[in-house]
Scaffold this motif. Structure first.
Motif, PDB file in Angstrom:
ATOM      1  N   PRO A   1       0.967  -1.277  -0.028  1.00 46.17           N
ATOM      2  CA  PRO A   1      -0.159  -0.192  -0.186  1.00 46.17           C
ATOM      3  C   PRO A   1       0.785   1.472   0.054  1.00 46.17           C
ATOM      4  CG  PRO A   1      -0.893  -1.558   1.528  1.00 46.17           C
ATOM      5  CD  PRO A   1       0.665  -2.123   1.030  1.00 46.17           C
ATOM      6  N   ALA A   2       0.284   2.414  -0.398  1.00 49.14           N
ATOM      7  CA  ALA A   2       0.831   3.671  -0.686  1.00 49.14           C
ATOM      8  C   ALA A   2       0.146   4.758  -0.086  1.00 49.14           C
ATOM      9  CB  ALA A   2       1.604   4.095  -1.802  1.00 49.14           C
ATOM     10  N   GLY A   3       0.209   5.362   1.093  1.00 44.77           N
ATOM     11  CA  GLY A   3      -0.440   6.479   1.456  1.00 44.77           C
ATOM     12  C   GLY A   3      -0.438   7.690   0.719  1.00 44.77           C
ATOM     13  N   ALA A   4      -1.195   8.007  -0.134  1.00 39.41           N
ATOM     14  CA  ALA A   4      -1.088   9.077  -1.203  1.00 39.41           C
ATOM     15  C   ALA A   4      -1.021  10.711  -0.612  1.00 39.41           C
ATOM     16  CB  ALA A   4      -2.305   9.258  -2.163  1.00 39.41           C
ATOM     17  N   ALA A   5      -1.531  10.795   0.585  1.00 36.92           N
ATOM     18  CA  ALA A   5      -1.248  12.192   1.306  1.00 36.92           C
ATOM     19  C   ALA A   5       0.389  12.163   1.779  1.00 36.92           C
ATOM     20  CB  ALA A   5      -2.087  12.015   2.566  1.00 36.92           C
ATOM     21  N   ASP A   6       0.945  11.042   1.783  1.00 38.97           N
ATOM     22  CA  ASP A   6       2.498  11.406   2.222  1.00 38.97           C
ATOM     23  C   ASP A   6       3.471  11.609   1.037  1.00 38.97           C
ATOM     24  OD1 ASP A   6       1.703  10.790   4.787  1.00 38.97           O
ATOM     25  OD2 ASP A   6       1.906   8.800   4.557  1.00 38.97           O
ATOM     26  N   TRP A   7       3.089  11.489  -0.338  1.00 38.25           N
ATOM     27  CA  TRP A   7       3.770  11.463  -1.325  1.00 38.25           C
ATOM     28  C   TRP A   7       3.746  12.740  -1.956  1.00 38.25           C
ATOM     29  CZ3 TRP A   7       5.503   6.875  -4.797  1.00 38.25           C
ATOM     30  CH2 TRP A   7       5.418   5.903  -3.798  1.00 38.25           C
ATOM     31  N   SER A   8       4.870  13.002  -2.467  1.00 40.95           N
ATOM     32  CA  SER A   8       5.098  14.086  -3.181  1.00 40.95           C
ATOM     33  C   SER A   8       4.438  14.291  -4.601  1.00 40.95           C
ATOM     34  CB  SER A   8       6.487  14.439  -3.949  1.00 40.95           C
ATOM     35  OG  SER A   8       7.385  14.560  -2.545  1.00 40.95           O
ATOM     36  N   VAL A   9       4.080  13.061  -5.331  1.00 40.69           N
ATOM     37  CA  VAL A   9       3.295  12.622  -6.508  1.00 40.69           C
ATOM     38  C   VAL A   9       2.152  11.809  -5.948  1.00 40.69           C
ATOM     39  CG1 VAL A   9       5.321  13.427  -7.915  1.00 40.69           C
ATOM     40  CG2 VAL A   9       4.693  11.027  -7.539  1.00 40.69           C
ATOM     41  N   PRO A  10       1.188  11.695  -6.716  1.00 42.88           N
ATOM     42  CA  PRO A  10       0.428  10.537  -6.777  1.00 42.88           C
ATOM     43  C   PRO A  10       0.828   9.087  -6.989  1.00 42.88           C
ATOM     44  CG  PRO A  10      -0.879  12.287  -8.069  1.00 42.88           C
ATOM     45  CD  PRO A  10       0.457  12.389  -7.784  1.00 42.88           C
ATOM     46  N   PRO A  11       0.993   8.002  -6.076  1.00 44.36           N
ATOM     47  CA  PRO A  11       1.651   7.004  -6.044  1.00 44.36           C
ATOM     48  C   PRO A  11       1.454   6.207  -7.135  1.00 44.36           C
ATOM     49  CG  PRO A  11       0.184   6.876  -4.339  1.00 44.36           C
ATOM     50  CD  PRO A  11       0.279   8.126  -4.595  1.00 44.36           C
ATOM     51  N   PHE A  12       0.159   6.389  -8.096  1.00 36.71           N
ATOM     52  CA  PHE A  12       0.076   5.581  -9.285  1.00 36.71           C
ATOM     53  C   PHE A  12       0.076   6.150 -10.503  1.00 36.71           C
ATOM     54  CE2 PHE A  12      -1.817   3.093  -5.227  1.00 36.71           C
ATOM     55  CZ  PHE A  12      -0.766   2.054  -5.676  1.00 36.71           C
ATOM     56  N   SER A  13       0.605   7.403 -10.464  1.00 36.69           N
ATOM     57  CA  SER A  13       0.746   8.192 -11.379  1.00 36.69           C
ATOM     58  C   SER A  13       1.503   8.021 -12.343  1.00 36.69           C
ATOM     59  CB  SER A  13       1.166   9.488 -10.923  1.00 36.69           C
ATOM     60  OG  SER A  13       2.369   9.894 -10.657  1.00 36.69           O
ATOM     61  N   GLY A  14       2.910   7.292 -12.201  1.00 36.32           N
ATOM     62  CA  GLY A  14       3.853   6.846 -13.187  1.00 36.32           C
ATOM     63  C   GLY A  14       4.607   8.034 -13.802  1.00 36.32           C
ATOM     64  N   GLU A  15       4.630   9.147 -12.863  1.00 29.81           N
ATOM     65  CA  GLU A  15       4.995  10.469 -13.340  1.00 29.81           C
ATOM     66  C   GLU A  15       6.628  10.433 -13.352  1.00 29.81           C
ATOM     67  OE1 GLU A  15       5.230  14.925 -11.718  1.00 29.81           O
ATOM     68  OE2 GLU A  15       3.651  13.639 -11.209  1.00 29.81           O
ATOM     69  N   VAL A  16       7.035  11.130 -14.562  1.00 34.83           N
ATOM     70  CA  VAL A  16       8.563  11.387 -14.572  1.00 34.83           C
ATOM     71  C   VAL A  16       8.977  12.783 -14.391  1.00 34.83           C
ATOM     72  CG1 VAL A  16      10.333  11.339 -16.405  1.00 34.83           C
ATOM     73  CG2 VAL A  16       8.899   9.482 -16.491  1.00 34.83           C
ATOM     74  N   ARG A  17       9.764  12.885 -13.593  1.00 36.27           N
ATOM     75  CA  ARG A  17      10.003  14.211 -12.854  1.00 36.27           C
ATOM     76  C   ARG A  17      11.705  14.047 -12.511  1.00 36.27           C
ATOM     77  NH1 ARG A  17       7.200  16.553  -7.637  1.00 36.27           N
ATOM     78  NH2 ARG A  17       5.255  16.479  -9.006  1.00 36.27           N
ATOM     79  N   ASP A  18      12.408  15.262 -12.720  1.00 37.48           N
ATOM     80  CA  ASP A  18      13.732  15.447 -12.343  1.00 37.48           C
ATOM     81  C   ASP A  18      14.569  14.327 -12.642  1.00 37.48           C
ATOM     82  OD1 ASP A  18      13.009  17.654 -11.432  1.00 37.48           O
ATOM     83  OD2 ASP A  18      12.367  17.021  -9.403  1.00 37.48           O
ATOM     84  N   GLY A  19      14.295  13.462 -13.821  1.00 31.35           N
ATOM     85  CA  GLY A  19      15.111  12.184 -14.179  1.00 31.35           C
ATOM     86  C   GLY A  19      14.897  10.946 -13.388  1.00 31.35           C
ATOM     87  N   PHE A  20      13.702  11.007 -12.789  1.00 28.01           N
ATOM     88  CA  PHE A  20      13.403   9.852 -12.093  1.00 28.01           C
ATOM     89  C   PHE A  20      11.736   9.560 -12.680  1.00 28.01           C
ATOM     90  CE2 PHE A  20      16.581  11.333  -9.485  1.00 28.01           C
ATOM     91  CZ  PHE A  20      17.173  10.128  -8.816  1.00 28.01           C
ATOM     92  N   LEU A  21      11.368   8.232 -12.582  1.00 29.13           N
ATOM     93  CA  LEU A  21      10.348   7.724 -12.698  1.00 29.13           C
ATOM     94  C   LEU A  21       9.514   7.325 -11.368  1.00 29.13           C
ATOM     95  CD1 LEU A  21       7.586   6.724 -14.300  1.00 29.13           C
ATOM     96  CD2 LEU A  21       8.988   4.211 -14.455  1.00 29.13           C
ATOM     97  N   TRP A  22       8.496   8.267 -11.019  1.00 26.39           N
ATOM     98  CA  TRP A  22       8.069   7.887  -9.684  1.00 26.39           C
ATOM     99  C   TRP A  22       6.915   6.987  -9.486  1.00 26.39           C
ATOM    100  CZ3 TRP A  22       9.130  11.873  -5.498  1.00 26.39           C
ATOM    101  CH2 TRP A  22      10.226  12.696  -5.943  1.00 26.39           C
ATOM    102  N   GLY A  23       6.574   6.206  -8.583  1.00 27.14           N
ATOM    103  CA  GLY A  23       5.560   5.668  -8.417  1.00 27.14           C
ATOM    104  C   GLY A  23       5.701   4.307  -7.450  1.00 27.14           C
ATOM    105  N   ARG A  24       4.508   3.792  -6.905  1.00 30.48           N
ATOM    106  CA  ARG A  24       4.756   2.653  -6.056  1.00 30.48           C
ATOM    107  C   ARG A  24       4.986   1.557  -7.021  1.00 30.48           C
ATOM    108  NH1 ARG A  24       6.043   2.602  -1.958  1.00 30.48           N
ATOM    109  NH2 ARG A  24       4.592   2.594  -0.387  1.00 30.48           N
TER     110      ARG A  24
END
Length: 437
Positions: A86-109
């Motif tokens: 599980p991932a608590g969205a309120a604690d994350w800098s991006v939505p944990p299931f967004s698969g967002e690319v930011r600052d050279g990283f791919l983010w997500g649970r």
């Protein structure tokens, strides 16, 4: 094979992250079926026939086989899990299931545990993977709980799928670990998992005499349990060097220019401390650990209960099980019993083998200065299931990581992410290994 179009490994990993495959445990999971359908459809587009098998409604596993150019060679199992914690969205800098690319990283649970590896396997297929030996692919459910709906179920119900597999690769190994050497250089270690501590989750029950809280009671279940847990938590398990741990310490020490002394438990601990950052990789695996984690007793402050229960997380080194349980039973004391919640024995593969040689060669082809060392995982993976079939299981999910990147904090952590360039590096290494091994 079907005509292939390019498939960017970062995009594939982002697609997988966007499937919310959260595993809450106890049979409560989501999204595994949708992720499995994506994987099976992807493989089908690139000419690999895959089938989905369900251990329970929507608890889906994907199985496929890619023929090698030399069918006489033993097959290799390539296995990864599609579920995530599980991932608590309120604690994350991006939505944990967004698969967002930011600052050279791919983010997500799941970015590093372990949809990155699953994406690399798929992208390697899309790039026209041509292995020497047959590859059995398994994308499984339920690794983040007990594996009852995934790897363990497959081993029990579909063992013929893995017939002929001599070795397997999966998560937790093959990533770069920049470490300062004694002469000021930075050495890039690449630990490859060749062993895992065993897992024994225990439920303890203390029994005593119920009574009124105001009256003396020398048969108090709560006191018995607390005293037993104190003995367990305080016990100092002896240092025990397994082949993987010894090889890690010796080879890492040589690469860093650090003196290695394995003559006693104290000497081993001092050596591990001198290894610095690298020592943190091996510190949990030089001894068994017994960690109390859950405690339950009573229902009212003025009532002494007749029972108290607790849970203890026990991690066992290969070859130490009988000794550990004998000591544990003595530590429990009278009136306290134990039972297994989970019992999965340790895993141990050869630390020197053609498989490890091929992994090292694939890493050095992309990073000529790579120092490849075997190591023992402190926790566990689905290797515990597949090793029951006599398969030598290795942790090899290659990645290149920037210096200072807190990789080990990413799995199950907040703001889990993987470097985009490191993911592409991993694909090149993995494809080279799968074609040459």
């Amino acid at each position: 094979m079907a005509e292939r179009a390019p498939a960017d490994v970062v995009g594939v990993c982002a697609d997988l992250i966007r499937f919310d495959t959260t595993n809450h445990g106890g049979g409560d999971a989501a999204g595994e079926r949708e992720a499995a359908e994506y994987v099976a459809d992807f493989l089908g587009r690139y000419g690999v026939s895959a089938r989905i098998v369900e251990s329970a409604p929507r608890r889906a596993n994907v199985l496929a086989r890619i023929p090698g150019t030399d069918p006489a060679l033993p097959a290799l199992l390539v296995q990864g899990h599609l579920d995530v914690v599980p991932a608590g969205a309120a604690d994350w800098s991006v939505p944990p299931f967004s698969g967002e690319v930011r600052d050279g990283f791919l983010w997500g649970r799941g970015a590093v545990d372990m949809k990155d590896f699953c994406a690399m396997v798929l992208a390697a297929v899309a790039e026209g993977l041509r292995p020497r030996r047959d590859l059995v692919l398994a994308f499984v459910a339920d690794e983040e709980d007990r594996g009852d709906f995934g790897a363990h179920w497959l081993v029990e119900r579909h063992p013929s799928v893995f017939e002929g597999c001599a070795a397997a690769i999966s998560e937790s190994g093959g990533y770069s670990c920049p470490v300062p050497a004694a002469d000021g250089r930075t050495v890039r270690l690449y630990p490859v998992g060749t062993a895992e501590r065993g897992t024994a989750h225990l439920r303890l029950t203390a029994r005593g005499r119920a009574g009124h809280g105001s009256r003396p009671n020398d048969d108090n279940a709560v006191v018995r349990m607390v005293e037993a847990l104190h003995r367990i938590a305080s016990h100092r398990w002896p240092v025990r060097l397994t082949p993987a741990v010894q090889a890690f310490v010796e080879r890492t020490g040589a690469a860093l220019g650090v003196p290695v002394d394995l003559s006693s438990g104290a000497a081993v601990e001092a050596t591990v401390a001198r290894l610095g950052v690298a020592g943190s990789l091996v510190l949990p695996t030089i001894r068994t650990s017994t960690t109390p984690t859950v405690l339950n007793a009573g229902y009212k402050v003025n009532v002494i209960p007749s029972t108290a229960t607790a849970q203890v997380d026990v991690r066992l080194l290969p070859g130490a099980e009988d000794e550990v349980f004998a000591v544990l039973d003595a530590l429990l004391g009278p009136g306290v019993t134990r039972e297994f919640i989970t019992h999965q024995p340790p895993v141990q593969a050869p630390v020197d083998s053609p498989w490890l040689d091929a992994m090292a060669a694939a890493l050095r082809a992309e990073d000529p200065d790579a120092v490849v060392v075997p190591y023992c995982l402190g926790g566990g993976t689905d290797a515990k299931a597949f090793s029951r079939l006599g398969i030598a299981c290795y942790g090899f999910a290659p990645l290149a990581l920037p210096e200072g990147f807190p990789y080990r904090a990413m799995a199950h952590g907040v703001d889990e992410r993987v470097p985009v360039d490191g993911l592409r590096f991993g694909l090149r290494v993995l494809k080279r290994f799968l074609e040459s091994a």
